[in-house]
Scaffold this motif. Structure first.
Motif: not given
Ligand SMILES: [Zn+2]
Length: 324
Positions: A195-201
């Motif tokens: 997920a994009a959110k997880d990728t950034a984190l």
């Protein structure tokens, strides 16, 4: 700090398996794919050069075993004394290592009433170990004694493959950071289900850790040909920017999907300075990612020597009048 989101499993394995040694065949003395902090095997001839663990470290985490050729052992006038003078003791940190049939028949361990070693740790449980290849002639069976069971295979690892658990961790963190420094990493990994959110984190998290541990010194990374001047990850030989897709081509195949983009080149772990006895290659700033193809060309010669060779190939072709 909350647990960071997980990487896709196959990418995780690609990055974190770098902490293991490479494969070893069945009949050799080395362990097959184990953590690099395992017991180190030091050939007797290299003892002086290799007795010191990597700089700043007190000892090899899981000890060492010196492998002594029978000829050298039996040529010693007082072996115990001679070995002790070098900090060595048979059965504690040293084993006589039989590698040829001649050694085995001339000075058999039975004659000495020796037993075969059973442990990688001091005391080693015996005085010798043997790996003699089989030949087809009469009495030519292979002789494998010591560290032969499935649970206890191989006496240890090659000394130049060694790294402490802390170094193993730092190298993999630096290598993961380098994955994220590929310009298309986030975009590609999202296609693989993160997920994009997880990728950034995950990206921010690992870059922060790498920064804090001194693993993102860009001057050093540029000097080692690991990233370019814009801090984007490159192949150390051809200097092309790497696409994160190259980390995942195997994944596509493994997941049974067709590889759509045939221009993607598979990416491998890349040693900047070649491996050699007497130095420890598995350290931060000596490992990057590069094309599988470029890695095969460099092999064990190192980047500098490979470039010189390439130059000479081109010059010869030019001089001979062939089109380049
Ligand atoms: Zn390349």
């Amino acid at each position: 700090m909350p647990t960071p989101p997980k990487l896709p499993e196959l990418l995780n394995r690609k990055v974190y398996k770098t902490g293991q040694t490479r494969g070893a065949d069945d009949d050799v003395i080395f362990q097959n794919r184990v953590l690099r902090n395992s017991t180190v095997l030091i050939p007797y001839g290299c003892w002086k050069l290799c007795q010191k663990p990597p700089e700043g470290e007190a000892k090899y985490e899981n000890g060492f075993i010196v492998l002594l050729p029978p000829a050298e052992y039996f040529a010693m006038k007082g072996p115990a004394k001679e070995l002790a003078a070098q900090g060595l003791k048979l059965g504690e940190n040293t084993l006589v290592f039989y590698e040829t049939r001649e050694q085995w028949t001339t000075n058999s361990p039975q004659k000495q009433k020796w037993t075969v070693a059973t442990s990688r740790q001091n005391p080693l449980g015996g005085q010798y170990v043997a790996r003699v290849a089989g030949i087809t002639a009469e009495n030519g069976e292979k002789i494998n004694e010591g560290f032969t069971t499935t649970a206890n295979k191989g006496a240890g690892i090659r000394v130049y493959e060694y790294a402490s658990s802390e170094t193993i961790k730092k190298v993999s963190q630096q290598l993961e950071a380098l994955f994220w420094l590929c310009s298309d990493s986030a975009e590609v990994i999202e296609k693989f289900g993160m997920a994009a959110k997880d990728t950034a984190l995950r990206k921010e998290g690992i870059l922060k850790i790498a920064e804090e541990k001194g693993l993102l010194d860009f001057k050093k990374l540029i000097a080692a040909r690991i990233v370019d001047k814009e801090h984007v990850t490159i192949c150390p030989l051809c200097l092309m920017r790497l696409s994160a897709k190259g980390f995942l081509t195997r994944m596509e195949q493994a997941q049974g999907r067709a590889v759509h983009d045939i221009t993607v080149t598979e990416i491998n772990l890349f040693h900047i300075n070649e491996l050699r006895v007497g130095s420890f290659g598995h350290v931060p700033y000596n490992l990057g990612w590069g094309h599988h193809h470029c890695n095969v060309v460099v092999k064990d010669s190192g980047i500098q020597k490979t470039l010189e060779w390439m130059q000479s190939v081109l010059e010869r072709n030019r001089k001979a009048g062939y089109p380049i």
